[in-house]
Structure formats: C-alpha cells, structure tokens
Design an enzyme around this catalytic site. Structure first.
Site, PDB file in Angstrom:
ATOM      1  N   SER A   1     -45.299  10.621 -30.105  1.00  0.00           N
ATOM      2  CA  SER A   1     -46.536  11.116 -29.508  1.00  0.00           C
ATOM      3  C   SER A   1     -47.058  10.069 -28.534  1.00  0.00           C
ATOM      4  O   SER A   1     -46.539   8.969 -28.445  1.00  0.00           O
ATOM      5  CB  SER A   1     -47.577  11.420 -30.592  1.00  0.00           C
ATOM      6  OG  SER A   1     -47.945  10.237 -31.257  1.00  0.00           O
ATOM      7  N   THR A   2     -48.069  10.396 -27.789  1.00  0.00           N
ATOM      8  CA  THR A   2     -48.549   9.501 -26.747  1.00  0.00           C
ATOM      9  C   THR A   2     -49.120   8.202 -27.297  1.00  0.00           C
ATOM     10  O   THR A   2     -49.194   7.210 -26.583  1.00  0.00           O
ATOM     11  CB  THR A   2     -49.637  10.192 -25.901  1.00  0.00           C
ATOM     12  OG1 THR A   2     -50.668  10.655 -26.775  1.00  0.00           O
ATOM     13  CG2 THR A   2     -49.058  11.366 -25.149  1.00  0.00           C
TER      14      THR A   2
END
Length: 209
Positions: free
Chosen positions: A10-11
């Site tokens: 994920s970011t």
C-alpha cells in the site's frame, strides 16, 4: 516446483524489496516476486488485484506461495479464508514469513484439517480486526489534529507513518519489542508507545504530517 513471494504494497506500507529481504532472512529461497503496488487490502479483494490474478495462472500444484503474513492476501475475513482455501484446493502450499505457518491442502487427517482451518480463520479474523483498529485510530488522530489546529504541536515523533504501520504489523507477530526496535532503529520506549498508546501516536503523526 517454484517458490513465489506475493507482496501487497500500500502507499504507506513496506516495499516489495523489504518483504523479499525479510523472507530471505527467514530462510526462504524466493524464485520470483509478484507485487501489487498501491493496493488496499481492505477495499480490493485478492482476485481483483492485477498481479494477484496472474498468480492463479503462474502457480502449479506443489508450488509454494510465500507471504509476509496473511494480511498481504487481504484484510477481510471472507476474502482471506476463501483465497487460502482456493489456493490449497489447487495444490498450492501457502506459507507465512511471520510465525512460519504452513497451510497445505494435502492432509487427509480430520484433526489436522480442523486445526489448520481454525488457524486460518483466526489469522484472517486478526487481519480484519487489525485493519479496523488502525482505521479507527487514524480517524481519531485526524479528528484530534483538527481540534488542535493552531495550538502547540508538541514533540515531533522520531519516526514516520510508514515505520508506524510497519511496527503495528510486527506487533501482531511473534517478534519481541526489543527485536522490533532493532529492526526499525527505534528505542524500546518508542515501540511501547506505539503498542500501548496507538491513538495518541496516530494523533501526533497526523498533527505533524
């Protein structure tokens, strides 16, 4: 037989390089890495991720799929349990780096199957519960930060949000506080604050973001 590492990134999470290094440090010999970048484990089902879909074409009976922990497969109970069962039905062995669990569909013994399935269910439930707790902590932190707008921000945390999330993940495993502190170059007190005062730490990060 091949061993493939699946990394969901994920970011604000760990990189696929980091996850591969962690797997190799644990003794896994990785033949190939497949990674979904910037994909949420909460809102995007495993079968709906571009690279995850490729795995079903790449994997063959007897192959091993390695994940750092089951939360890389997803953070939804039904999605995780269905994914692992589907992989096992195809003769794929699923292994985790954290806790070194092995999920193999070849066993015929009913007691072993019951223990295996119970463990899968428990880990999937833990992944979802952790995601929900983190989301609530983030909401509380943002709300607190808004309420403190224009006020003294307090001491800036010595770590960023990526490290914060990584420590939360590590605390779900078997690593000790001291081990987590060494891995992430933090003091034991910092790890204990993240563990015991998650909402307050989240609020501090939100204020300084």
């Amino acid at each position: 037989m091949q061993t493939i590492l699946y990394a969901r990134v994920s970011t604000q999470d760990q990189t696929s390089i980091h996850q591969k290094a962690q797997a190799e440090k644990a003794g896994f010999k990785i033949d190939r890495v497949v990674a979904d970048e910037g994909v949420s484990g909460v809102s995007v089902a495993f079968a709906d991720r571009p690279e995850a879909r490729r795995l079903f074409d790449m994997l063959r009976p007897g192959d091993v799929l390695v994940v750092r922990w089951v939360d890389r497969l997803g953070r939804n109970y039904d999605d995780v349990t269905n994914t692992i069962r589907s992989l096992m039905a195809q003769g794929i062995i699923v292994r985790t780096v954290i806790n070194n669990f092995t999920f193999d569909g070849s066993t015929k013994d009913p007691v072993q199957k019951a223990v295996r399935d119970s463990l899968i269910a428990f880990m999937a439930a833990t992944a979802q519960a952790q995601a929900e707790a983190t989301k609530e902590a983030q909401k509380a932190g943002i709300a607190h930060a808004k309420g403190q707008e224009g006020k003294y921000l307090g001491r800036k945390p010595s770590y960023d949000r990526q490290t914060f999330n990584a420590v939360l993940d590590a605390l779900q495993g078997s690593a000790t506080v001291s081990e987590i502190a060494r891995t992430h170059n933090l003091s034991r007190q910092a790890v204990l604050r993240i563990r015991d005062n998650t909402e307050q730490v989240e609020a501090a990060l939100a204020k300084w973001s």
